[in-house]
Design a protein around this motif. Structure first.
Motif, PDB file in Angstrom:
ATOM      1  N   LYS A 159       0.687  -1.407   0.115  1.00  0.00           N
ATOM      2  CA  LYS A 159       0.150  -0.261  -0.079  1.00  0.00           C
ATOM      3  C   LYS A 159       1.090   0.973  -0.356  1.00  0.00           C
ATOM      4  O   LYS A 159       0.383   2.382   0.700  1.00  0.00           O
ATOM      5  N   GLY A 160       2.056   1.277  -1.304  1.00  0.00           N
ATOM      6  CA  GLY A 160       2.487   2.669  -1.012  1.00  0.00           C
ATOM      7  C   GLY A 160       2.514   3.310  -2.364  1.00  0.00           C
ATOM      8  O   GLY A 160       2.504   2.014  -3.470  1.00  0.00           O
ATOM      9  N   PHE A 161       3.250   3.874  -2.040  1.00  0.00           N
ATOM     10  CA  PHE A 161       3.609   5.314  -3.687  1.00  0.00           C
ATOM     11  C   PHE A 161       5.083   5.302  -3.977  1.00  0.00           C
ATOM     12  O   PHE A 161       5.558   5.475  -3.278  1.00  0.00           O
ATOM     13  N   CYS A 162       4.712   5.287  -5.357  1.00  0.00           N
ATOM     14  CA  CYS A 162       6.630   5.884  -5.528  1.00  0.00           C
ATOM     15  C   CYS A 162       6.835   7.321  -5.291  1.00  0.00           C
ATOM     16  O   CYS A 162       5.375   7.881  -5.448  1.00  0.00           O
ATOM     17  N   CYS A 163       7.389   8.258  -5.085  1.00  0.00           N
ATOM     18  CA  CYS A 163       7.293   9.878  -5.698  1.00  0.00           C
ATOM     19  C   CYS A 163       6.215   9.683  -6.478  1.00  0.00           C
ATOM     20  O   CYS A 163       5.430  11.041  -6.275  1.00  0.00           O
ATOM     21  N   LEU A 164       6.767   9.362  -7.942  1.00  0.00           N
ATOM     22  CA  LEU A 164       5.768   9.350  -9.632  1.00  0.00           C
ATOM     23  C   LEU A 164       4.634   9.059  -9.131  1.00  0.00           C
ATOM     24  O   LEU A 164       3.519   9.748  -9.191  1.00  0.00           O
ATOM     25  N   GLY A 165       4.498   7.850  -8.954  1.00  0.00           N
ATOM     26  CA  GLY A 165       2.809   7.730  -8.450  1.00  0.00           C
ATOM     27  C   GLY A 165       1.883   8.437  -7.413  1.00  0.00           C
ATOM     28  O   GLY A 165       0.871   8.824  -7.330  1.00  0.00           O
ATOM     29  N   LEU A 166       3.079   9.290  -6.546  1.00  0.00           N
ATOM     30  CA  LEU A 166       2.080   9.762  -4.772  1.00  0.00           C
ATOM     31  C   LEU A 166       1.690  11.163  -6.503  1.00  0.00           C
ATOM     32  O   LEU A 166       0.721  11.663  -5.609  1.00  0.00           O
ATOM     33  N   ALA A 167       2.838  12.158  -7.287  1.00  0.00           N
ATOM     34  CA  ALA A 167       1.938  13.228  -7.870  1.00  0.00           C
ATOM     35  C   ALA A 167       1.025  12.506  -8.890  1.00  0.00           C
ATOM     36  O   ALA A 167      -0.303  13.657  -8.525  1.00  0.00           O
ATOM     37  N   CYS A 168       0.892  11.382  -8.941  1.00  0.00           N
ATOM     38  CA  CYS A 168      -0.505  10.787  -9.977  1.00  0.00           C
ATOM     39  C   CYS A 168      -1.815  10.113  -8.732  1.00  0.00           C
ATOM     40  O   CYS A 168      -2.802  11.307  -9.410  1.00  0.00           O
ATOM     41  N   LYS A 169      -1.397  10.315  -8.265  1.00  0.00           N
ATOM     42  CA  LYS A 169      -3.008  10.699  -6.784  1.00  0.00           C
ATOM     43  C   LYS A 169      -3.252  11.863  -6.652  1.00  0.00           C
ATOM     44  O   LYS A 169      -4.377  11.534  -6.189  1.00  0.00           O
ATOM     45  N   LEU A 170      -2.024  13.127  -6.063  1.00  0.00           N
ATOM     46  CA  LEU A 170      -2.476  13.780  -5.765  1.00  0.00           C
ATOM     47  C   LEU A 170      -3.306  14.436  -6.547  1.00  0.00           C
ATOM     48  O   LEU A 170      -3.537  15.614  -6.803  1.00  0.00           O
ATOM     49  N   ASN A 171      -3.309  14.451  -8.247  1.00  0.00           N
ATOM     50  CA  ASN A 171      -3.864  14.762  -9.397  1.00  0.00           C
ATOM     51  C   ASN A 171      -4.831  14.483 -10.236  1.00  0.00           C
ATOM     52  O   ASN A 171      -4.501  14.040 -11.074  1.00  0.00           O
ATOM     53  N   GLY A 172      -5.637  13.561  -9.567  1.00  0.00           N
ATOM     54  CA  GLY A 172      -6.602  12.660  -9.508  1.00  0.00           C
ATOM     55  C   GLY A 172      -6.697  10.991 -10.540  1.00  0.00           C
ATOM     56  O   GLY A 172      -7.973  10.658 -10.506  1.00  0.00           O
ATOM     57  N   VAL A 173      -5.234  10.475 -10.380  1.00  0.00           N
ATOM     58  CA  VAL A 173      -5.079   9.943 -11.201  1.00  0.00           C
ATOM     59  C   VAL A 173      -5.166   8.118 -10.264  1.00  0.00           C
ATOM     60  O   VAL A 173      -4.323   8.015  -9.654  1.00  0.00           O
ATOM     61  N   ALA A 174      -6.105   7.660 -10.309  1.00  0.00           N
ATOM     62  CA  ALA A 174      -5.415   6.681  -8.975  1.00  0.00           C
ATOM     63  C   ALA A 174      -5.167   5.596  -9.216  1.00  0.00           C
ATOM     64  O   ALA A 174      -5.829   4.659  -9.653  1.00  0.00           O
ATOM     65  N   VAL A 175      -3.949   5.889  -9.330  1.00  0.00           N
ATOM     66  CA  VAL A 175      -3.016   4.574  -9.618  1.00  0.00           C
ATOM     67  C   VAL A 175      -3.808   3.572  -8.094  1.00  0.00           C
ATOM     68  O   VAL A 175      -3.288   2.152  -8.632  1.00  0.00           O
ATOM     69  N   ASP A 176      -3.506   3.405  -7.089  1.00  0.00           N
ATOM     70  CA  ASP A 176      -4.083   3.000  -6.593  1.00  0.00           C
ATOM     71  C   ASP A 176      -5.258   2.014  -6.565  1.00  0.00           C
ATOM     72  O   ASP A 176      -5.898   1.093  -5.578  1.00  0.00           O
ATOM     73  N   SER A 177      -6.032   2.526  -7.227  1.00  0.00           N
ATOM     74  CA  SER A 177      -7.140   1.669  -7.858  1.00  0.00           C
ATOM     75  C   SER A 177      -6.844  -0.030  -8.344  1.00  0.00           C
ATOM     76  O   SER A 177      -5.965  -0.235  -9.509  1.00  0.00           O
TER      77      SER A 177
END
Length: 127
Positions: free
Chosen positions: A35-53
């Motif tokens: 349940k973790g992000f890489c730094c770019l994955g976190l950027a996606c999450k914050l900008n509305g791209v549900a990489v954790d879906s």
């Protein structure tokens, strides 16, 4: 001292990296097991791209912003130089390499972005 002015989105991302709220992973935008992000994955999450879906994870195992059209939009929105978060200088590592190969923490990556924004962002906010 840099005169670089961060965009709202760039600053939100850096502050999220510094916050300690998000678990970090390596070699994927999102690690569904830990349940973790890489730094770019976190950027996606914050900008509305549900990489954790589930839908995103099941169809994509990329750790760069070249994964989908939506992640490419995040790269463009943040004005990153490319999908790996490459530096303008060849002697500086990309954000992917800092996260995955150098095992830099989110806080360390945020400090690098604050210290050398022009190396990673092609532009900031209009002054």
């Amino acid at each position: 001292m840099s005169n670089f002015i961060f965009t709202k989105e760039q600053l939100e991302w850096i502050e999220a990296l510094e916050s300690g709220e998000y678990k970090q992973c390596r070699e994927a935008l999102w690690d569904s097991i830990n349940k973790g992000f890489c730094c770019l994955g976190l950027a996606c999450k914050l900008n509305g791209v549900a990489v954790d879906s589930y839908d995103f994870v099941s169809g994509c195992y990329d750790q760069t912003l070249d994964a989908t059209l939506e992640t490419k939009d995040v790269m463009n929105k943040l004005h990153l130089r490319n999908e790996d978060g490459e530096s303008e200088r060849s002697d500086q590592m990309s954000l992917v390499a800092l996260n995955d190969l150098e095992d830099k923490t989110f806080s360390e990556i945020a400090a690098i972005l604050r210290e050398s924004p022009e190396q990673y962002f092609s532009q900031g906010a209009e002054s």
